[in-house]
Motif scaffolding. Structure first.
Motif, short mmCIF file in Angstrom:
data_model
loop_
_atom_site.label_atom_id
_atom_site.label_comp_id
_atom_site.label_asym_id
_atom_site.label_seq_id
_atom_site.Cartn_x
_atom_site.Cartn_y
_atom_site.Cartn_z
N GLN A 50 1.03 -1.22 0.24
CA GLN A 50 0.19 -0.01 -0.04
C GLN A 50 0.87 1.29 -0.04
OE1 GLN A 50 -2.83 -0.63 3.28
NE2 GLN A 50 -4.33 -1.27 1.82
N HIS A 52 0.86 5.86 0.28
CA HIS A 52 0.28 6.70 1.11
C HIS A 52 -1.11 7.25 0.92
CE1 HIS A 52 4.49 6.70 2.64
NE2 HIS A 52 4.80 7.03 1.48
N TRP A 53 -1.69 6.82 0.10
CA TRP A 53 -3.17 7.26 -0.06
C TRP A 53 -3.98 5.82 -0.20
CZ3 TRP A 53 -4.69 12.21 -0.12
CH2 TRP A 53 -5.81 12.54 -0.46
N PRO A 54 -5.33 5.92 0.52
CA PRO A 54 -6.11 4.75 0.75
C PRO A 54 -6.60 4.31 -0.80
CG PRO A 54 -6.68 6.61 2.13
CD PRO A 54 -5.78 7.10 1.22
N GLY A 55 -6.19 3.08 -0.92
CA GLY A 55 -6.57 2.48 -2.23
C GLY A 55 -5.72 2.18 -3.23
N TRP A 57 -1.89 1.25 -4.36
CA TRP A 57 -0.80 0.32 -4.14
C TRP A 57 0.49 0.56 -5.22
CZ3 TRP A 57 -1.41 -4.09 -0.84
CH2 TRP A 57 -2.60 -4.30 -0.10
#
Length: 133
Positions: A50, A52-55, A57
């Protein structure tokens, strides 16, 4: 094509050849464990973690020398399996601009260039694989 999730110890052999250590300077003994995920298919290993931002990779690849020239289909199968498992919003990659073989590989499996970072020792190409359109 059969894709399997493998352990970090099983993944080390995919990064053993010196050609697989360019740019990112990855050595087999320095591969990180959890939360990094390793997926393999027909001589190709995809590594995902992952960002640094959600979602989002980041992906890295290692390839066994015997699989050179036959990497696109297994790499795409790995991407598809990873996306089916995690439903990421986007997958990104960073590649040394001088590593033409790795950039060509990234394009063949569906990544597109989104920008460049200029560093004192050369440029880094930023790429993305969108899982949505």
């Amino acid at each position: 094509m059969k894709v399997a999730r493998i352990t970090v110890d099983e993944a080390r052999e995919y990064f053993a050849h010196p050609s697989q250590q360019k740019g990112a300077q990855i050595t087999p003994d320095a591969l990180p464990g959890d939360p990094f995920e390793y997926w393999a298919c027909s001589g190709v290993c995809g590594v995902f973690h992952q960002d640094h931002w959600p979602g989002v990779w980041m992906a890295h690849y290692g390839v066994m020398p015997w699989a050179w020239g036959r990497t696109a289909k297994p790499a795409r199968a790995i991407l598809q399996t990873f996306c089916d498992t995690h439903d990421p919003a986007q997958i990104i990659g960073w590649t040394d601009a001088a590593n033409r073989a790795a950039l060509s590989f990234a394009r063949r499996i569906g990544f597109r260039e989104t920008g460049r970072i200029s560093l004192p020792d050369g440029a880094v190409v930023m790429t993305e694989f969108r899982t949505w359109q």
